[in-house]
Write a protein that holds these residues in place. Structure first.
Motif, PDB file in Angstrom:
ATOM      1  N   GLY A   1     -20.916 -39.869  61.079  1.00  0.00           N
ATOM      2  CA  GLY A   1     -22.315 -39.446  61.847  1.00  0.00           C
ATOM      3  C   GLY A   1     -22.057 -38.112  62.403  1.00  0.00           C
ATOM      4  N   PRO A   2     -21.808 -38.724  63.569  1.00  0.00           N
ATOM      5  CA  PRO A   2     -21.918 -37.980  64.460  1.00  0.00           C
ATOM      6  C   PRO A   2     -20.571 -37.257  64.904  1.00  0.00           C
ATOM      7  CG  PRO A   2     -23.195 -40.345  65.529  1.00  0.00           C
ATOM      8  CD  PRO A   2     -22.235 -40.182  64.221  1.00  0.00           C
ATOM      9  N   ARG A   3     -19.775 -37.750  64.146  1.00  0.00           N
ATOM     10  CA  ARG A   3     -18.117 -37.044  64.752  1.00  0.00           C
ATOM     11  C   ARG A   3     -18.338 -35.379  63.613  1.00  0.00           C
ATOM     12  NH1 ARG A   3     -14.921 -41.192  66.983  1.00  0.00           N
ATOM     13  NH2 ARG A   3     -15.767 -42.999  66.884  1.00  0.00           N
ATOM     14  N   LEU A   4     -19.198 -35.873  62.597  1.00  0.00           N
ATOM     15  CA  LEU A   4     -19.314 -34.458  61.820  1.00  0.00           C
ATOM     16  C   LEU A   4     -19.758 -33.665  62.932  1.00  0.00           C
ATOM     17  CD1 LEU A   4     -21.444 -36.125  58.734  1.00  0.00           C
ATOM     18  CD2 LEU A   4     -18.722 -34.746  58.910  1.00  0.00           C
ATOM     19  N   GLY A   5     -18.910 -31.750  63.078  1.00  0.00           N
ATOM     20  CA  GLY A   5     -18.513 -31.169  63.030  1.00  0.00           C
ATOM     21  C   GLY A   5     -18.931 -30.029  62.469  1.00  0.00           C
ATOM     22  N   ALA A   6     -18.647 -28.814  63.525  1.00  0.00           N
ATOM     23  CA  ALA A   6     -19.192 -27.378  62.105  1.00  0.00           C
ATOM     24  C   ALA A   6     -18.070 -26.871  61.756  1.00  0.00           C
ATOM     25  CB  ALA A   6     -18.539 -26.428  63.223  1.00  0.00           C
ATOM     26  N   HIS A   7     -16.952 -27.690  61.362  1.00  0.00           N
ATOM     27  CA  HIS A   7     -15.882 -27.808  60.568  1.00  0.00           C
ATOM     28  C   HIS A   7     -15.341 -28.648  59.419  1.00  0.00           C
ATOM     29  CE1 HIS A   7     -14.784 -23.652  61.647  1.00  0.00           C
ATOM     30  NE2 HIS A   7     -14.990 -24.307  62.680  1.00  0.00           N
ATOM     31  N   GLY A   8     -16.410 -29.521  59.319  1.00  0.00           N
ATOM     32  CA  GLY A   8     -16.722 -30.799  59.451  1.00  0.00           C
ATOM     33  C   GLY A   8     -16.348 -32.306  59.824  1.00  0.00           C
ATOM     34  N   LEU A   9     -15.289 -32.910  59.270  1.00  0.00           N
ATOM     35  CA  LEU A   9     -14.554 -34.358  59.947  1.00  0.00           C
ATOM     36  C   LEU A   9     -13.493 -34.460  59.842  1.00  0.00           C
ATOM     37  CD1 LEU A   9     -15.992 -37.069  60.497  1.00  0.00           C
ATOM     38  CD2 LEU A   9     -15.139 -37.623  58.430  1.00  0.00           C
ATOM     39  N   ASP A  10     -13.276 -34.509  61.021  1.00  0.00           N
ATOM     40  CA  ASP A  10     -11.478 -34.108  61.473  1.00  0.00           C
ATOM     41  C   ASP A  10     -10.911 -36.451  61.380  1.00  0.00           C
ATOM     42  OD1 ASP A  10      -8.919 -33.633  62.090  1.00  0.00           O
ATOM     43  OD2 ASP A  10      -9.486 -32.928  63.999  1.00  0.00           O
ATOM     44  N   MET A  11     -10.173 -36.116  60.663  1.00  0.00           N
ATOM     45  CA  MET A  11      -9.887 -37.903  60.940  1.00  0.00           C
ATOM     46  C   MET A  11      -8.545 -38.174  60.287  1.00  0.00           C
ATOM     47  SD  MET A  11     -10.953 -38.788  56.510  1.00  0.00           S
ATOM     48  CE  MET A  11      -9.969 -38.453  55.392  1.00  0.00           C
ATOM     49  N   VAL A  12      -8.087 -37.075  60.388  1.00  0.00           N
ATOM     50  CA  VAL A  12      -6.179 -37.207  60.023  1.00  0.00           C
ATOM     51  C   VAL A  12      -4.984 -37.216  61.327  1.00  0.00           C
ATOM     52  CG1 VAL A  12      -4.488 -36.580  58.343  1.00  0.00           C
ATOM     53  CG2 VAL A  12      -6.692 -36.035  57.531  1.00  0.00           C
ATOM     54  N   PRO A  13      -5.155 -38.575  61.605  1.00  0.00           N
ATOM     55  CA  PRO A  13      -4.082 -38.528  62.811  1.00  0.00           C
ATOM     56  C   PRO A  13      -3.032 -37.808  62.367  1.00  0.00           C
ATOM     57  CG  PRO A  13      -4.290 -40.939  62.270  1.00  0.00           C
ATOM     58  CD  PRO A  13      -5.326 -39.799  61.718  1.00  0.00           C
ATOM     59  N   GLU A  14      -2.130 -37.530  63.578  1.00  0.00           N
ATOM     60  CA  GLU A  14      -1.039 -36.947  63.599  1.00  0.00           C
ATOM     61  C   GLU A  14      -0.050 -38.505  62.323  1.00  0.00           C
ATOM     62  OE1 GLU A  14       3.127 -35.736  66.087  1.00  0.00           O
ATOM     63  OE2 GLU A  14       1.773 -35.961  67.215  1.00  0.00           O
ATOM     64  N   GLY A  15       0.367 -38.198  61.455  1.00  0.00           N
ATOM     65  CA  GLY A  15       1.338 -38.857  61.019  1.00  0.00           C
ATOM     66  C   GLY A  15       0.705 -39.302  59.864  1.00  0.00           C
ATOM     67  N   GLY A  16      -0.269 -39.277  59.727  1.00  0.00           N
ATOM     68  CA  GLY A  16      -1.789 -39.486  58.461  1.00  0.00           C
ATOM     69  C   GLY A  16      -1.333 -38.394  57.180  1.00  0.00           C
ATOM     70  N   LEU A  17      -1.919 -39.078  56.143  1.00  0.00           N
ATOM     71  CA  LEU A  17      -2.675 -38.043  54.908  1.00  0.00           C
ATOM     72  C   LEU A  17      -4.031 -38.273  54.738  1.00  0.00           C
ATOM     73  CD1 LEU A  17       0.123 -37.198  52.357  1.00  0.00           C
ATOM     74  CD2 LEU A  17      -1.584 -37.301  51.729  1.00  0.00           C
ATOM     75  N   ASN A  18      -4.305 -36.819  54.561  1.00  0.00           N
ATOM     76  CA  ASN A  18      -5.683 -37.913  54.214  1.00  0.00           C
ATOM     77  C   ASN A  18      -5.538 -37.838  52.730  1.00  0.00           C
ATOM     78  OD1 ASN A  18      -7.968 -37.501  52.406  1.00  0.00           O
ATOM     79  ND2 ASN A  18      -9.031 -35.311  53.683  1.00  0.00           N
ATOM     80  N   PRO A  19      -5.924 -39.669  52.482  1.00  0.00           N
ATOM     81  CA  PRO A  19      -5.992 -40.126  51.359  1.00  0.00           C
ATOM     82  C   PRO A  19      -7.043 -39.607  50.266  1.00  0.00           C
ATOM     83  CG  PRO A  19      -6.933 -41.518  53.292  1.00  0.00           C
ATOM     84  CD  PRO A  19      -7.033 -39.973  53.677  1.00  0.00           C
ATOM     85  N   TRP A  20      -7.915 -38.958  50.678  1.00  0.00           N
ATOM     86  CA  TRP A  20      -8.422 -38.120  49.019  1.00  0.00           C
ATOM     87  C   TRP A  20      -7.896 -36.395  48.895  1.00  0.00           C
ATOM     88  CZ3 TRP A  20     -10.962 -40.520  53.474  1.00  0.00           C
ATOM     89  CH2 TRP A  20     -11.334 -42.348  52.336  1.00  0.00           C
ATOM     90  N   GLN A  21      -7.654 -36.251  49.568  1.00  0.00           N
ATOM     91  CA  GLN A  21      -5.988 -35.424  49.387  1.00  0.00           C
ATOM     92  C   GLN A  21      -7.122 -34.082  48.858  1.00  0.00           C
ATOM     93  OE1 GLN A  21      -3.105 -37.134  46.829  1.00  0.00           O
ATOM     94  NE2 GLN A  21      -4.017 -38.280  47.337  1.00  0.00           N
ATOM     95  N   VAL A  22      -7.899 -33.728  49.859  1.00  0.00           N
ATOM     96  CA  VAL A  22      -8.883 -32.525  49.724  1.00  0.00           C
ATOM     97  C   VAL A  22      -8.556 -31.192  50.598  1.00  0.00           C
ATOM     98  CG1 VAL A  22     -10.718 -33.182  48.355  1.00  0.00           C
ATOM     99  CG2 VAL A  22     -10.432 -33.158  51.018  1.00  0.00           C
ATOM    100  N   ASP A  23      -6.954 -31.292  51.030  1.00  0.00           N
ATOM    101  CA  ASP A  23      -7.110 -30.285  52.486  1.00  0.00           C
ATOM    102  C   ASP A  23      -5.044 -29.577  52.022  1.00  0.00           C
ATOM    103  OD1 ASP A  23      -4.935 -32.305  52.416  1.00  0.00           O
ATOM    104  OD2 ASP A  23      -5.129 -32.453  54.545  1.00  0.00           O
TER     105      ASP A  23
END
Length: 264
Positions: free
Chosen positions: A74-96
């Motif tokens: 929760g505290p990591r949620l910013g104005a644009h949502g949650l940035d959780m994918v580091p370099e080399g990663g891929l969003n597992p939910w594939q909504v980007d």
């Protein structure tokens, strides 16, 4: 003394299958920020490595996931949502806008809440233990599903079925999950991993370029419509027909000897 990042996701290569396991059983595998990042990195590895053909997502312990660990995330949620994918990663939910190019099979048990359901929706085949309970409970927490449930659940299970569970936050059982098409099989408790692995290995034994092309074309039809998918069919057929694997497949057909595909 430097604090080390806890291992929230464990990976193991089983032939051409990448096992991806949630590893926070003491918290019912609730997803904190470390788990989200490590899961993203595992998906990135699956997508990049040509030797990997299928992913199998599972969970250690009695529960698949209790959903998002809001206290940590929760505290990591910013104005644009949650940035959780580091370099080399891929969003597992594939909504980007980026999708994993290889099939993902899932094995779920115990509690499967919120992001767990959305991970099923973003994958390709799901096996559930018979006592699994599901819930898309974000409306009970004052937020909305942000991992793809609003996009994919109506498409997968139909509008009325989706709204029944999205708008009430009620829990439902494995039988209901099977009825509406969220999962493809129900198996006895404790056997979901073995069944999912058998399916993953069956897929991995097929021609990987053909599997990936089939998956991509089906996704194109869902995302962009039939005409876009139809336009790709003949060019993709010509491309695949020129591969070594197509030759191996034809030789297998003629000789009745099982094919060993090379992915080229």
């Amino acid at each position: 003394m430097t604090e080390t990042t806890p291992t929230r996701v464990v990976t193991e290569r089983r032939g051409h299958v990448l096992l991806i396991g949630f590893n926070r059983p003491e918290k019912r595998n609730a997803a904190d920020f470390a788990l989200l990042q490590q899961l993203s990195l595992a998906y990135g590895e699956l997508d990049r490595d040509p030797d990997l053909r299928v992913g199998l997502v599972h969970a250690l312990g009695d529960h698949f996931t209790a959903g998002l660990d809001l206290a940590d995330v929760g505290p990591r949620l910013g104005a644009h949502g949650l940035d959780m994918v580091p370099e080399g990663g891929l969003n597992p939910w594939q909504v980007d806008g980026q999708s994993v190019s290889k099939p993902v099979v899932m094995a779920v048990q115990g509690t499967c809440l919120t992001l767990g359901i959305e991970l099923i929706l973003a994958s390709d085949i799901a096996i559930a233990a018979e006592s699994t309970v599901f819930g898309q409970i974000e409306v009970s927490r004052g937020i909305l599903p942000f991992g793809g449930a609003t996009l994919r659940l109506p498409r997968t299970v139909g509008w009325g079925n989706a709204m029944r569970w999205l708008l009430t936050g009620d829990m439902f059982n494995a039988a209901e999950a099977l009825r509406i098409g969220l999962v493809q099989e129900i198996v006895p408790d404790g056997t979901q991993f073995e069944r999912a692995l058998a399916l993953a290995e069956r897929i991995a034994a097929q021609a990987p370029l053909a599997v990936q092309a089939t998956l991509a074309n089906a996704r194109t039809a869902v995302r962009d419509g039939d005409a876009a998918a139809e336009a790709d069919l003949q060019p993709e057929l010509a491309r695949l027909a020129a591969t070594t694997d197509a030759r191996v497949g034809m030789e297998s057909f003629l000789s009745r000897v099982p094919a060993v595909f090379q992915g080229r």
